[in-house]
Design a protein around this motif. Structure first.
Motif, PDB file in Angstrom:
ATOM      1  N   TYR A  11       9.885  15.292  -0.205  1.00 13.30           N
ATOM      2  CA  TYR A  11       9.168  14.302   0.604  1.00 13.30           C
ATOM      3  C   TYR A  11       9.016  12.951  -0.106  1.00 13.30           C
ATOM      4  N   PRO A  12       8.508  12.889  -1.343  1.00 12.63           N
ATOM      5  CA  PRO A  12       8.393  11.580  -1.982  1.00 12.63           C
ATOM      6  C   PRO A  12       9.733  10.871  -2.168  1.00 12.63           C
ATOM      7  N   VAL A  13      10.797  11.635  -2.434  1.00 15.83           N
ATOM      8  CA  VAL A  13      12.111  11.029  -2.618  1.00 15.83           C
ATOM      9  C   VAL A  13      12.599  10.377  -1.330  1.00 15.83           C
ATOM     10  N   THR A  14      12.538  11.101  -0.230  1.00 13.99           N
ATOM     11  CA  THR A  14      13.031  10.550   1.034  1.00 13.99           C
ATOM     12  C   THR A  14      12.151   9.398   1.519  1.00 13.99           C
ATOM     13  N   PHE A  15      10.831   9.487   1.245  1.00 15.80           N
ATOM     14  CA  PHE A  15       9.938   8.402   1.643  1.00 15.80           C
ATOM     15  C   PHE A  15      10.238   7.138   0.835  1.00 15.80           C
ATOM     16  N   ALA A  16      10.417   7.292  -0.475  1.00 16.25           N
ATOM     17  CA  ALA A  16      10.750   6.143  -1.315  1.00 16.25           C
ATOM     18  C   ALA A  16      12.065   5.509  -0.878  1.00 16.25           C
ATOM     19  N   HIS A  17      13.029   6.337  -0.537  1.00 17.14           N
ATOM     20  CA  HIS A  17      14.324   5.827  -0.076  1.00 17.14           C
ATOM     21  C   HIS A  17      14.161   5.037   1.225  1.00 17.14           C
ATOM     22  N   ALA A  18      13.399   5.581   2.172  1.00 11.39           N
ATOM     23  CA  ALA A  18      13.188   4.885   3.446  1.00 11.39           C
ATOM     24  C   ALA A  18      12.432   3.576   3.238  1.00 11.39           C
ATOM     25  N   LEU A  19      11.447   3.574   2.347  1.00 11.80           N
ATOM     26  CA  LEU A  19      10.678   2.367   2.085  1.00 11.80           C
ATOM     27  C   LEU A  19      11.535   1.315   1.380  1.00 11.80           C
ATOM     28  N   TRP A  20      12.387   1.759   0.466  1.00 13.54           N
ATOM     29  CA  TRP A  20      13.322   0.849  -0.204  1.00 13.54           C
ATOM     30  C   TRP A  20      14.268   0.215   0.805  1.00 13.54           C
ATOM     31  N   ARG A  21      14.828   1.023   1.705  1.00 13.96           N
ATOM     32  CA  ARG A  21      15.727   0.484   2.715  1.00 13.96           C
ATOM     33  C   ARG A  21      15.008  -0.512   3.637  1.00 13.96           C
ATOM     34  N   ALA A  22      13.738  -0.230   3.937  1.00 18.74           N
ATOM     35  CA  ALA A  22      12.992  -1.085   4.857  1.00 18.74           C
ATOM     36  C   ALA A  22      12.586  -2.404   4.214  1.00 18.74           C
ATOM     37  N   THR A  23      12.223  -2.376   2.929  1.00 16.48           N
ATOM     38  CA  THR A  23      11.646  -3.559   2.292  1.00 16.48           C
ATOM     39  C   THR A  23      12.569  -4.243   1.293  1.00 16.48           C
ATOM     40  N   GLY A  24      13.533  -3.514   0.768  1.00 20.38           N
ATOM     41  CA  GLY A  24      14.398  -4.068  -0.270  1.00 20.38           C
ATOM     42  C   GLY A  24      13.761  -4.121  -1.642  1.00 20.38           C
ATOM     43  N   SER A  25      12.513  -3.714  -1.759  1.00 20.80           N
ATOM     44  CA  SER A  25      11.810  -3.784  -3.036  1.00 20.80           C
ATOM     45  C   SER A  25      12.233  -2.649  -3.958  1.00 20.80           C
ATOM     46  N   THR A  26      12.399  -2.987  -5.243  1.00 20.61           N
ATOM     47  CA  THR A  26      12.727  -1.959  -6.243  1.00 20.61           C
ATOM     48  C   THR A  26      11.684  -1.907  -7.353  1.00 20.61           C
TER      49      THR A  26
ATOM     50  N   LEU B 152       0.827  -1.200   0.000  1.00 17.82           N
ATOM     51  CA  LEU B 152       0.000   0.000   0.000  1.00 17.82           C
ATOM     52  C   LEU B 152       0.868   1.260   0.000  1.00 17.82           C
ATOM     53  N   LEU B 153       1.936   1.260   0.776  1.00 19.22           N
ATOM     54  CA  LEU B 153       2.830   2.412   0.808  1.00 19.22           C
ATOM     55  C   LEU B 153       3.526   2.603  -0.539  1.00 19.22           C
ATOM     56  N   TRP B 154       3.934   1.511  -1.157  1.00 20.98           N
ATOM     57  CA  TRP B 154       4.542   1.635  -2.488  1.00 20.98           C
ATOM     58  C   TRP B 154       3.535   2.174  -3.498  1.00 20.98           C
ATOM     59  N   ALA B 155       2.249   1.838  -3.308  1.00 22.48           N
ATOM     60  CA  ALA B 155       1.219   2.367  -4.205  1.00 22.48           C
ATOM     61  C   ALA B 155       1.110   3.882  -4.091  1.00 22.48           C
ATOM     62  N   VAL B 156       1.307   4.402  -2.876  1.00 18.26           N
ATOM     63  CA  VAL B 156       1.323   5.852  -2.691  1.00 18.26           C
ATOM     64  C   VAL B 156       2.508   6.455  -3.437  1.00 18.26           C
ATOM     65  N   VAL B 157       3.676   5.841  -3.288  1.00 15.18           N
ATOM     66  CA  VAL B 157       4.870   6.345  -3.976  1.00 15.18           C
ATOM     67  C   VAL B 157       4.672   6.317  -5.492  1.00 15.18           C
ATOM     68  N   ARG B 158       4.087   5.240  -5.992  1.00 15.66           N
ATOM     69  CA  ARG B 158       3.867   5.145  -7.434  1.00 15.66           C
ATOM     70  C   ARG B 158       2.992   6.303  -7.929  1.00 15.66           C
ATOM     71  N   ARG B 159       1.938   6.610  -7.177  1.00 15.46           N
ATOM     72  CA  ARG B 159       1.074   7.719  -7.581  1.00 15.46           C
ATOM     73  C   ARG B 159       1.824   9.044  -7.501  1.00 15.46           C
ATOM     74  N   GLN B 160       2.633   9.231  -6.462  1.00 12.93           N
ATOM     75  CA  GLN B 160       3.407  10.464  -6.337  1.00 12.93           C
ATOM     76  C   GLN B 160       4.331  10.656  -7.531  1.00 12.93           C
ATOM     77  N   PHE B 161       5.003   9.588  -7.952  1.00  5.10           N
ATOM     78  CA  PHE B 161       5.902   9.709  -9.099  1.00  5.10           C
ATOM     79  C   PHE B 161       5.115  10.043 -10.369  1.00  5.10           C
ATOM     80  N   ARG B 162       3.936   9.449 -10.527  1.00  2.00           N
ATOM     81  CA  ARG B 162       3.097   9.776 -11.681  1.00  2.00           C
ATOM     82  C   ARG B 162       2.759  11.263 -11.695  1.00  2.00           C
TER      83      ARG B 162
END
Length: 427
Positions: free
Chosen positions: A142-157, A89-99
């Motif tokens: 904000y979206p950049v730092t959030f995506a970075h934190a989520l990537w570090r937490a989950t390892g998902s790319t 769900l959090l990655w879905a937020v990031v995806r929309r932000q990038f769009r």
């Protein structure tokens, strides 16, 4: 487009209840109950899903702010590594932000679809997907730092795809271009508006020099900057550029983008050192809130983050600890024109709201940066006692009468209350 389904919410709820239980055990039942209600409510009532991500409203405005949607999701970051459904769900937020950033990197808030809704239909920008095109540096950081934190937490790319790569390049290019704002084509004009709702000089903003910092038209409050270089936003951008460089190197093997981010970060930080650190009211050097590189200096702080008070949260890797400590003393004192004290509370308000109004966001930030478990508990008690009897966090409230408040439900403030409570439970 549909809201988060009952099944999706049921998958995630045990994680949220467990977190609230830890708060109840450490801090008390009332605070824990509020945390559970806020964490569930934000997911249930602010998020809509479609094939290209999650659209997040503020709680009381039917538009998605890049900043608010990030801060609303921040409390959930600490659970993402152990809850795949929540991480998705959090990655879905990031995806929309990038769009949305790819659609218009100067806009701060967007509609769910291109329906032509606008805060002011007469704004210069008439893009049907854009709610407002107030350019705010933090809306990109904000979206950049959030995506970075989520990537570090989950390892998902999976969401760090080619579109994300394009967006990161766009952000770096835009911040670099706005180092020389006079050469920029960006304008914001709102005819007949009060000064904080439009930009001077036919939409260009007040004059600025070239300093190495990157220009921004509006503050995190959505108010126009008095001077074009907002220091907390620039420090936040510098922190975000560290995230850009890390993802560029480790995910995309793009050393060119990483090097560009490093060079820009160094330039911004040099500009802050030369222009953004000034003598404070007590004599010690402090961070100014805004400067123009031409001698204009604004000494204040605003409740909205990134603020000077919140720098250990938004820019921990790039701030000067000694300067920030003196800045904190200034911000939490009557020398800050937006620090208010009354019988119900004392804290930081904002020129965005009425005088004598303190913001729950700023009270939560005060606790989070204090380093004091006792201070965290004290401020949680203040926040519970000043909700005007509603059970909800508001945008602001009167320091003498908390029943006088703005915005009945402000999801960003709920998120910051949760952040403070979760931190207190970990003390």
């Amino acid at each position: 487009m549909g809201v988060v389904t009952r099944t999706q919410l049921e998958e995630i709820t045990p994680t949220l209840v467990a977190a609230a239980d830890r708060v109840r055990a450490a801090v008390g039942t009332e605070v824990g109950d509020r945390v559970e209600r806020a964490l569930v409510r934000t997911l249930r009532d602010t998020i809509s899903l479609d094939d290209d991500g999650a659209f997040v409203i503020t709680g009381d405005i039917p538009a998605m702010w890049l900043r608010d949607s990030t801060t609303q999701m921040t409390p959930y970051l600490r659970f993402a590594a152990d809850d795949p459904a929540l991480a998705d769900l959090l990655w879905a937020v990031v995806r929309r932000q990038f769009r949305l950033i790819e659609h218009d990197p100067y806009a701060n808030s967007f509609n769910r679809e291109p329906n032509g809704a606008h805060y002011d239909p007469d704004d210069l920008n008439a893009d049907p997907l854009v709610w407002e095109q107030k350019y705010e540096v933090d809306s990109l950081a904000y979206p950049v730092t959030f995506a970075h934190a989520l990537w570090r937490a989950t390892g998902s790319t999976a969401v760090l795809d080619e579109r994300a790569h394009r967006v990161f390049r766009t952000i770096v290019a835009q911040w670099r271009a706005e180092q020389d704002h006079d050469a920029s084509a960006y304008r914001f004009v709102r005819d007949g508006a009060i000064p904080t709702e439009t930009l001077a000089r036919d939409g260009r903003g007040t004059p600025v020099a070239v300093t190495g910092m990157t220009w921004c038209g509006f503050r995190p409050s959505d108010d126009a900057c008095t001077y074009g270089f907002n220091v907390p936003a620039n420090l936040f951008a510098a922190e975000a550029l560290l995230a850009v460089a890390a993802i560029a190197r480790e995910v995309w093997s793009d050393t060119g983008l990483a090097d560009d981010a490093d060079v820009l970060r160094a330039s911004i930080l040099d500009g802050v050192r030369q222009h953004g650190i000034v003598p404070g009211p007590a004599g010690a050097d402090v961070y100014a809130y805004e400067v123009d590189g031409l001698g204009g200096v604004l000494l204040m702080d605003d409740a909205n983050t990134p603020s000077l008070l919140s720098l250990p949260l938004s820019a921990p890797s790039v701030l000067d600890d000694a300067v920030w400590a003196a800045t904190r003393d200034f911000v939490l004192s009557p020398a800050n024109p937006y620090w208010f004290s009354g019988t119900a509370a004392a804290g930081v308000g904002s020129p965005h709201t009425l005088p004598q109004r303190v913001w729950p966001i700023a009270l939560a930030v005060d606790g989070l940066v204090s380093g004091s478990p006792a201070r965290r508990r004290e401020l949680l008690d203040v926040l519970v006692a000043t909700d005007g009897g509603t059970g909800d966090m508001h945008e602001s409230f009167d320091v003498e009468d908390p029943s006088r408040f703005s915005r009945p439900w402000f999801s960003w403030a709920d998120a910051m209350f949760c952040e403070l409570a979760l931190a207190a439970a970990e003390d």
